[in-house]
Design a protein around this motif. Structure first.
Motif, PDB file in Angstrom:
ATOM      1  N   VAL A 241      11.170   1.615  12.311  1.00  0.00           N
ATOM      2  CA  VAL A 241      11.858   2.869  12.018  1.00  0.00           C
ATOM      3  C   VAL A 241      11.098   3.999  12.693  1.00  0.00           C
ATOM      4  CG1 VAL A 241      12.639   4.435  10.215  1.00  0.00           C
ATOM      5  CG2 VAL A 241      12.688   1.974   9.811  1.00  0.00           C
ATOM      6  N   ARG A 242      11.804   4.792  13.481  1.00  0.00           N
ATOM      7  CA  ARG A 242      11.175   5.919  14.184  1.00  0.00           C
ATOM      8  C   ARG A 242      11.665   7.216  13.562  1.00  0.00           C
ATOM      9  NH1 ARG A 242       9.444   4.561  19.352  1.00  0.00           N
ATOM     10  NH2 ARG A 242       8.569   6.668  19.317  1.00  0.00           N
ATOM     11  N   GLN A 243      10.770   7.909  12.861  1.00  0.00           N
ATOM     12  CA  GLN A 243      11.120   9.190  12.246  1.00  0.00           C
ATOM     13  C   GLN A 243      11.069  10.295  13.294  1.00  0.00           C
ATOM     14  OE1 GLN A 243       8.497  10.467   9.099  1.00  0.00           O
ATOM     15  NE2 GLN A 243       9.961  11.945   8.265  1.00  0.00           N
ATOM     16  N   GLY A 244      12.057  11.204  13.221  1.00  0.00           N
ATOM     17  CA  GLY A 244      12.116  12.283  14.193  1.00  0.00           C
ATOM     18  C   GLY A 244      12.773  11.879  15.502  1.00  0.00           C
ATOM     19  N   TYR A 245      13.454  10.728  15.501  1.00  0.00           N
ATOM     20  CA  TYR A 245      14.154  10.244  16.691  1.00  0.00           C
ATOM     21  C   TYR A 245      15.589   9.896  16.320  1.00  0.00           C
ATOM     22  CZ  TYR A 245       9.793   9.747  19.353  1.00  0.00           C
ATOM     23  OH  TYR A 245       8.610   9.992  20.019  1.00  0.00           O
ATOM     24  N   LEU A 246      16.453   9.864  17.330  1.00  0.00           N
ATOM     25  CA  LEU A 246      17.827   9.413  17.184  1.00  0.00           C
ATOM     26  C   LEU A 246      18.137   8.412  18.288  1.00  0.00           C
ATOM     27  CD1 LEU A 246      19.697  12.778  16.413  1.00  0.00           C
ATOM     28  CD2 LEU A 246      19.185  10.945  14.789  1.00  0.00           C
TER      29      LEU A 246
END
Length: 291
Positions: A241-246
């Motif tokens: 899971v990459r937070q701050g990414y879309l």
């Protein structure tokens, strides 16, 4: 003669649907989490052609009676990750593996995410999705991690659905958004200690993604959850899971543009065939009929 007319007409309908699919993909080139759709065409059932001569019937062979657009297949390939910097934006990076039933080794999937066994069985690469819930309590699945938080602290998807945690309950934040921290496995961290708080994003692993049905707005549902083999992710799944990414759309602009132009040209060709048959029928009625 009429058989050829019907065959050309079926071809026009099929190419129109193929063209519509390509334009849909192009329209969603920049849609977060969008998955490309490919149109699959199949031939109508073949018919056996026979010739009668002197009271005996001799088989001539088989003849195809046209084509039709059978279904639209979603391609769940990984899209590029784009940094947004927002604490409630999330993206999934996955490389889920499946063991070959014959050898036990991990399957090497092709570029489209599928593998065909020597027996002809098609195996698709499992996919991971954020789990959301609609107003009727139905679980839905999306790769669009552009979330928001309402006044009650509920995390909502881009479509307004409630985002679920790993227990299947609506995810509720108790602190300010700018203090939200999530690790690579989707665990929400305690702002004071930096350790997992016991709450985790509801990430569903779909073993048979081909069983998912597209609802629109980047959301999918499963008519049969057991057949799709859906479960919540655990710590052993190869995903991050990459937070701050879309995740950006996975549409291949070059491919869909070629498909759109090819469908247009094929439509034109079938249209010419229909015009030819129309001219031939006109002569048969107006000229041959006078004799």
């Amino acid at each position: 003669m009429l058989r050829g007319l019907y065959t050309a007409a079926a071809g026009m309908v099929t190419q129109q649907r193929r063209h519509d699919t390509a334009t849909q993909n192009i329209a969603n080139l920049n849609t977060t989490g969008y998955k490309q759709v490919d149109s699959v065409s199949h031939a109508f059932p073949e018919v056996l052609i026979s010739a009668m001569s002197g009271g005996t019937v001799k088989p001539v062979g088989r003849m195809n009676t046209g084509v039709f657009a059978e279904q639209s297949v979603s391609q769940y390939l990984q899209g590029d990750l784009i940094e947004s910097g927002k604490p409630v934006d999330f993206a999934l990076s996955t490389d889920l593996q499946v063991a070959d039933p014959a050898t036990g080794a991990n399957i090497n999937f092709d570029g489209s995410g599928k593998y065909i066994t020597p027996d002809g069985e098609v195996i698709y690469r499992p996919q991971a999705f954020f789990t959301v819930q609609d107003n009727d309590g139905n679980q839905l699945y999306t790769r669009n991690g552009s979330f928001t938080v309402n006044a009650a602290g509920e995390v909502l998807s881009a479509g307004g659905f409630k985002v679920l945690d790993s227990n299947g309950n609506p995810l509720i934040l108790t602190g300010p958004q700018d203090k939200l921290k999530v690790d690579g496995q989707g665990n929400l961290l305690n702002p004071a200690t930096g350790r997992p708080s016991g709450t985790r994003l509801g990430i569903s692993v779909v073993t048979r993604p081909q069983e998912l049905v597209r609802d629109g707005n980047g959301v999918f549902h499963a008519d049969d959850v057991d057949n799709a083999d859906i479960r919540f992710a655990n710590g052993t799944d190869n995903l991050q899971v990459r937070q701050g990414y879309l995740e950006n759309s996975n549409v291949d602009a070059t491919k869909v543009t070629v498909d759109m132009n090819a469908a247009y040209r094929a439509y034109e060709a079938n249209q010419k065939v229909i015009q030819f048959y129309d001219s031939s029928l006109q002569k048969a009625v107006n000229e041959v009929g006078r004799i």
